[in-house]
Design a protein around this motif. Structure first.
Motif, short mmCIF file in Angstrom:
data_model
loop_
_atom_site.label_atom_id
_atom_site.label_comp_id
_atom_site.label_asym_id
_atom_site.label_seq_id
_atom_site.Cartn_x
_atom_site.Cartn_y
_atom_site.Cartn_z
N MET A 145 61.40 84.32 -40.44
CA MET A 145 62.35 83.33 -39.92
C MET A 145 62.73 82.32 -41.00
SD MET A 145 61.08 82.78 -36.01
CE MET A 145 62.63 82.10 -35.42
N VAL A 146 61.76 81.95 -41.82
CA VAL A 146 62.05 81.01 -42.92
C VAL A 146 63.00 81.68 -43.91
CG1 VAL A 146 61.07 79.79 -44.90
CG2 VAL A 146 59.91 79.71 -42.68
N ARG A 147 62.67 82.92 -44.28
CA ARG A 147 63.49 83.64 -45.28
C ARG A 147 64.93 83.84 -44.79
NH1 ARG A 147 64.71 88.91 -46.04
NH2 ARG A 147 63.46 89.57 -44.27
N GLN A 148 65.08 84.05 -43.49
CA GLN A 148 66.40 84.37 -42.95
C GLN A 148 67.25 83.14 -42.66
OE1 GLN A 148 64.78 86.72 -39.82
NE2 GLN A 148 64.94 88.63 -40.94
N THR A 149 66.69 81.94 -42.84
CA THR A 149 67.47 80.73 -42.55
C THR A 149 67.50 79.73 -43.71
OG1 THR A 149 65.52 79.76 -41.47
CG2 THR A 149 67.16 80.79 -40.04
N VAL A 150 66.39 79.58 -44.42
CA VAL A 150 66.25 78.42 -45.32
C VAL A 150 67.24 78.46 -46.49
CG1 VAL A 150 64.48 79.29 -46.92
CG2 VAL A 150 64.48 76.88 -46.26
N PHE A 151 67.72 79.65 -46.86
CA PHE A 151 68.66 79.74 -47.98
C PHE A 151 69.99 79.03 -47.67
CE2 PHE A 151 69.85 83.15 -45.21
CZ PHE A 151 71.23 83.16 -45.30
N VAL A 266 79.65 98.49 -40.90
CA VAL A 266 79.44 99.13 -42.20
C VAL A 266 77.95 99.33 -42.45
CG1 VAL A 266 81.54 98.31 -43.36
CG2 VAL A 266 79.52 96.85 -43.32
N THR A 267 77.65 100.17 -43.44
CA THR A 267 76.26 100.35 -43.88
C THR A 267 75.88 99.15 -44.74
OG1 THR A 267 76.66 102.71 -43.93
CG2 THR A 267 74.68 101.93 -45.04
N THR A 268 74.76 98.49 -44.39
CA THR A 268 74.39 97.24 -45.06
C THR A 268 74.28 97.42 -46.57
OG1 THR A 268 73.04 96.81 -43.09
CG2 THR A 268 72.77 95.31 -44.95
N LYS A 269 73.54 98.45 -47.00
CA LYS A 269 73.24 98.60 -48.42
C LYS A 269 74.51 98.87 -49.23
CE LYS A 269 70.14 101.13 -51.51
NZ LYS A 269 69.20 102.27 -51.61
N ALA A 270 75.37 99.77 -48.73
CA ALA A 270 76.60 100.12 -49.46
C ALA A 270 77.52 98.91 -49.55
CB ALA A 270 77.30 101.28 -48.78
N PHE A 271 77.60 98.14 -48.47
CA PHE A 271 78.47 96.96 -48.43
C PHE A 271 77.96 95.90 -49.41
CE2 PHE A 271 79.95 93.01 -46.14
CZ PHE A 271 81.31 93.20 -46.40
N LEU A 272 76.63 95.68 -49.41
CA LEU A 272 76.04 94.70 -50.33
C LEU A 272 76.31 95.09 -51.78
CD1 LEU A 272 74.23 92.29 -51.08
CD2 LEU A 272 72.23 93.72 -50.68
N LEU A 339 73.58 88.96 -46.46
CA LEU A 339 73.24 90.38 -46.28
C LEU A 339 71.79 90.67 -46.63
CD1 LEU A 339 76.46 92.02 -47.78
CD2 LEU A 339 75.84 91.89 -45.37
N LYS A 340 71.26 89.96 -47.63
CA LYS A 340 69.88 90.22 -48.06
C LYS A 340 68.86 89.85 -46.99
CE LYS A 340 70.89 89.74 -52.97
NZ LYS A 340 71.00 88.77 -54.06
N THR A 341 69.25 89.02 -46.02
CA THR A 341 68.28 88.60 -44.99
C THR A 341 68.34 89.48 -43.76
OG1 THR A 341 69.77 87.14 -43.77
CG2 THR A 341 68.66 86.21 -45.69
N LEU A 342 69.39 90.32 -43.65
CA LEU A 342 69.58 91.06 -42.40
C LEU A 342 68.71 92.32 -42.40
CD1 LEU A 342 73.43 90.70 -41.99
CD2 LEU A 342 71.65 89.47 -40.77
N GLU A 343 68.04 92.53 -41.28
CA GLU A 343 67.22 93.72 -41.15
C GLU A 343 68.03 94.77 -40.39
OE1 GLU A 343 64.06 91.79 -39.19
OE2 GLU A 343 63.09 91.12 -41.03
N GLY A 344 67.97 95.98 -40.84
CA GLY A 344 68.74 97.04 -40.18
C GLY A 344 69.68 97.69 -41.17
N THR A 345 69.97 98.98 -40.95
CA THR A 345 70.77 99.74 -41.92
C THR A 345 72.26 99.52 -41.71
OG1 THR A 345 70.57 101.59 -40.43
CG2 THR A 345 69.07 101.54 -42.29
N THR A 361 76.10 90.37 -37.95
CA THR A 361 74.85 90.61 -37.20
C THR A 361 74.40 92.04 -37.45
OG1 THR A 361 76.20 91.19 -35.27
CG2 THR A 361 75.29 88.97 -35.31
N PRO A 362 73.09 92.29 -37.39
CA PRO A 362 72.64 93.68 -37.43
C PRO A 362 73.13 94.38 -36.16
CG PRO A 362 70.79 92.15 -37.71
CD PRO A 362 71.96 91.36 -37.26
N LEU A 363 73.45 95.64 -36.26
CA LEU A 363 73.92 96.38 -35.08
C LEU A 363 72.81 96.40 -34.02
CD1 LEU A 363 76.68 97.63 -34.67
CD2 LEU A 363 75.70 99.86 -35.23
N ASN A 364 73.17 96.06 -32.80
CA ASN A 364 72.23 96.10 -31.65
C ASN A 364 71.03 95.15 -31.82
OD1 ASN A 364 73.87 98.20 -30.67
ND2 ASN A 364 72.71 99.68 -31.91
#
Length: 378
Positions: A145-151, A266-272, A339-345, A361-364
């Motif tokens: 939660m810290v990693r996904q918000t504090v930046f 989109v696919t997270t990795k390819a988009f990033l 994008l680096k904080t989002l979990e999911g493909t 948002t991550p899908l679903n």
């Protein structure tokens, strides 16, 4: 005071409490580490008056003797020198004892250091916190939660409240929100609590960063206690206090659009990776801007143009696209941070127009959301 201790455990505790020690303090004693030896073990404390950290080393753990206390007592030693000394001591056992006039002798093997100590009674007391309302959260979830918000907190002191993360607690629902007014990060989770108390507090981003560095990656739960102006995180053998920021956090719920005109998956990795490549030329520009355009239902185009350097265009397959065609510009750095904080493909990006904030948002998965304001390009 006299005790013998395993060097590795001492080094680890010193490193933990050093995260709260600063040389830029108006209170000279806070440049030191407080050491208290008692019948239970040794406690080390570091503080900069915003953050205070106490690390406890028990006498025994799992039938192994870690500390041997010959004489209880306390002392404050200069953190800068003490931390360097313990890291470089030659053997696994360290003896620390205080002689007359606060002279402190640190012995390891054939090596002996004498340091001038300071009376521990002069060291400020840790905040006294009434532990009426305690809630618990697994360590790995807290770190996520810290990693996904504090930046996303602000680095500017013009609005100090935005340098913190807003924690809102209603029953067992915890929401963490950070914004610097150009982007916003939101993460929700369920916590264990026995009280129905609700809180709305702002924890400095710096405190959460330091806390995250100290905590091990494991599933042990951390207890959290919130008072009027302090928050306490209690882990095994560790107390981490932080002051809370004063003031009212802006109501961010109004910023988050609840409808969209264009949705792209989109696919997270390819988009990033595509954004990263486009930013190679954008970096030289004044605000690192990348443009996204929908080509058709299956392709989006990522581009960047720096007149003095050159331009880049890349087509990227999209898994789906619904709604109107769109062209929008945004900060490549903000997008990559999010994008680096989002979990999911796979991720869904929801746009409400070229000049309106958009959300990722991550899908679903609605527990995490990133919002970015677009950039005007004329």
């Amino acid at each position: 005071m006299r005790f013998t201790i395993q060097r590795d455990r001492l080094v680890q505790s010193v490193q933990d409490v050093m995260k709260a020690v600063t040389s830029r303090t108006t209170i000279p004693i806070l440049t030191g580490i407080k050491i208290v030896a008692s019948d239970e073990g040794v406690a080390l404390t570091g503080s900069d008056s915003d953050i205070s950290i106490e690390s406890f080393i028990p006498k025994t753990e799992e039938d192994e003797v870690i500390v041997n206390i010959e004489q209880p007592g306390s002392i404050v030693l200069q953190a800068k020198f003490f931390s360097e000394i313990v890291k470089k001591l030659p053997t696994d056992q360290v003896e620390i004892h205080v002689e007359n006039h606060l002279q402190t002798v640190i012995t390891s093997g054939k090596s002996q250091f004498n340091l001038n100590g300071i009376d521990a009674d002069e060291y400020p007391h840790l905040p006294q916190i009434e532990e009426d309302n305690v809630f618990s959260i697994p360590t790995d979830l807290l770190k996520a939660m810290v990693r996904q918000t504090v930046f996303a907190v602000s680095t500017s002191e013009t609005r100090p409240i935005l340098t913190g993360v807003n924690w809102q607690i209603e029953g067992s629902a915890l929401s963490c929100i950070a914004t610097d007014s150009h982007r916003l990060a939101l993460r929700k989770a369920t916590i264990e609590t026995e009280s129905e108390a609700s809180y709305n507090v702002v924890i400095p981003g710096k405190s959460l960063n330091e806390l995250s560095k100290i905590l091990d990656d494991h599933n042990d739960t951390i207890q959290i206690v919130i008072t009027e102006n302090q928050v306490l995180f209690k882990a095994k053998n560790l107390l981490f206090f932080s002051r809370l920021l004063e003031g009212n956090y802006p109501d961010t719920s109004r910023l988050i659009p609840n409808e969209s005109k264009t949705d792209v998956v989109v696919t997270t990795k390819a988009f990033l990776q595509a954004i990263d490549r486009a930013s190679l030329l954008a970096r030289e520009g004044k605000n690192n801007v990348v443009k996204l355009s929908t080509v058709d239902d299956e392709v989006i185009e990522i581009s960047s143009n720096s007149p003095e350097i050159g331009k880049v265009i890349e087509e990227l397959p999209s898994i789906s696209k619904e709604g109107e065609d769109l062209k929008i510009s945004f900060s490549a750095k903000f997008m990559m941070d999010a994008l680096k904080t989002l979990e999911g493909t796979e991720i869904k990006i929801s746009f409400t127009g070229a000049m309106r904030p958009f959300i990722i948002t991550p899908l679903n998965d609605d527990s995490i959301l990133q919002l970015i304001l677009p950039v005007r390009t004329y």
